[in-house]
Design an enzyme around this catalytic site. Structure first.
Site, PDB file in Angstrom:
ATOM      1  CG  HIS A 247      -0.347  -0.091   2.526  1.00 53.81           C
ATOM      2  ND1 HIS A 247      -1.051  -0.470   3.629  1.00 53.81           N
ATOM      3  CD2 HIS A 247       0.911   0.125   2.970  1.00 53.81           C
ATOM      4  CE1 HIS A 247      -0.272  -0.476   4.685  1.00 53.81           C
ATOM      5  NE2 HIS A 247       0.930  -0.113   4.314  1.00 53.81           N
ATOM      6  CG  ASN A 248      -0.004   4.244   1.528  1.00 55.22           C
ATOM      7  OD1 ASN A 248      -1.130   4.281   1.043  1.00 55.22           O
ATOM      8  ND2 ASN A 248       0.197   4.217   2.825  1.00 55.22           N
TER       9      ASN A 248
END
Length: 343
Positions: A247-248
């Site tokens: 994620h991210n």
């Protein structure tokens, strides 16, 4: 706020009710204050609740625009005069409980037909048997979707794409001419975990995945949606089979990631970077544009632009080669008479 195409807003909810649900003590602020959603500390705005659990971000606490903050009792003095305050021993866990109360991921309707009537499919799209398309999803002209692939609610896919069989796409915005090979999983929840008195708890992941034009995603590769913002793969980047992108992560344009590469959360990768097979990067690192990471390397620090690193832990290539040569020389040396090596 989380993208409403992918997350149903459940608010507003009174702050007092959120305090009760999150097992936090409201020590400053009105219990009737309306809370509409959650957001990270630096992004929180009016009507949103956030949290502080890491002392490194104390400087952001006094300037947050959020309506309310979960924090530990020891951080109370740094809060300034602005937001309502909720004290808890586990701010991240309280934030997760609030997020579950305020936002619900949209899911496929089990009672709807395989191709939801609210999906928008342009002329020239070819869907193989068993394809499922959720409400509000959009597929552009000329795209081919393989058998038994699932396209979740709200997903947008551009034109002239190709998606293999048994792929799963959710919480994603996908550009033109994107190729996603069989078995890939795009947009699943990332590995966000908080630990409290009752053990480990999943932190809701409220972001998206963005695949820009011309991206290729290999078979059985996983790209997790952002925790709140977006996971992004830039134009014309190519990901091999069995790659993991957490994620991210932000991957630039024209990057190449060979099989079994693993990129941990919140890594930023510049344009044109290349990764050999089974390379890994720990979280919150920066890989400069044009950098090259050797196969099976473990990157534990930032890599400057244009450099080639390898090894475990990864270091500049020349240093790695010098160390390997020194070890080889030492291994060839004959032990001196009477030394322990002679035994």
């Amino acid at each position: 706020m989380p993208d409403p195409r992918f997350f149903e807003p459940l608010g507003p909810i009174p702050l007092g009710e959120i305090a009760l649900a999150s097992r936090a003590e409201l020590v400053r602020g009105e219990a009737r204050l309306a809370i509409e959603g959650v957001a990270p500390l630096a992004l929180a705005g009016r009507g949103q609740i956030t949290f502080l659990s890491d002392p490194r971000y104390l400087s952001s606490l006094s300037s947050t625009q959020g309506a309310a903050v979960f924090l530990r009792a020891g951080d109370f003095a740094a809060a300034g005069e602005g937001p309502a305050l909720l004290v808890t021993a586990t701010p991240q866990i309280a934030y997760a409980l609030a997020a579950q109360r305020l936002h619900s991921p949209r899911s496929l309707d089990a009672l709807s037909p395989a191709i939801h009537p609210a999906a928008e499919i342009e002329d020239g799209v070819r869907l193989a048997p068993g394809v499922v398309v959720g409400a509000g999803a959009r597929i552009g002209r000329g795209t081919v979707v393989g058998a038994n692939t699932v396209i979740g609610p709200g997903v947008c896919i551009g034109r002239d794409g190709w998606i293999g069989a048994n792929a799963t796409l959710g919480f994603a915005l996908i550009g033109d001419r994107v190729r996603i090979l069989s078995g890939a999983v795009i947009g699943e929840q990332g590995f966000g975990v908080g630990v409290g008195s009752e053990g480990a708890m999943d932190i809701p992941q409220l972001g998206r995945v963005i695949l820009q034009d011309g991206v290729t995603v290999g078979a059985c590769t996983c790209i997790d949606r952002g925790a709140f913002g977006d996971t992004v793969v830039g134009e014309n980047s190519k990901l091999d089979n069995l790659v993991q992108v957490a994620h991210n992560v932000q991957i630039g344009r024209n990057c190449v990631l060979a099989a079994h590469t693993g990129i941990s959360g919140s890594v930023i990768i510049g344009d044109g970077a290349m990764f050999g097979g089974r390379a890994g990067v720990v979280d919150h690192r920066r890989i400069g544009s044009g950098a090259r990471i050797g196969a099976a390397s473990a990157v534990m620090s930032d890599v400057p632009m244009g450099e080639t690193w390898s090894g475990y832990p990864a270091r500049p290539l020349r240093r790695t080669l010098r160390e390997a040569a020194w070890l080889a020389r030492m291994a060839k040396r004959r032990p001196r008479a009477g030394s322990p090596d002679e035994e």
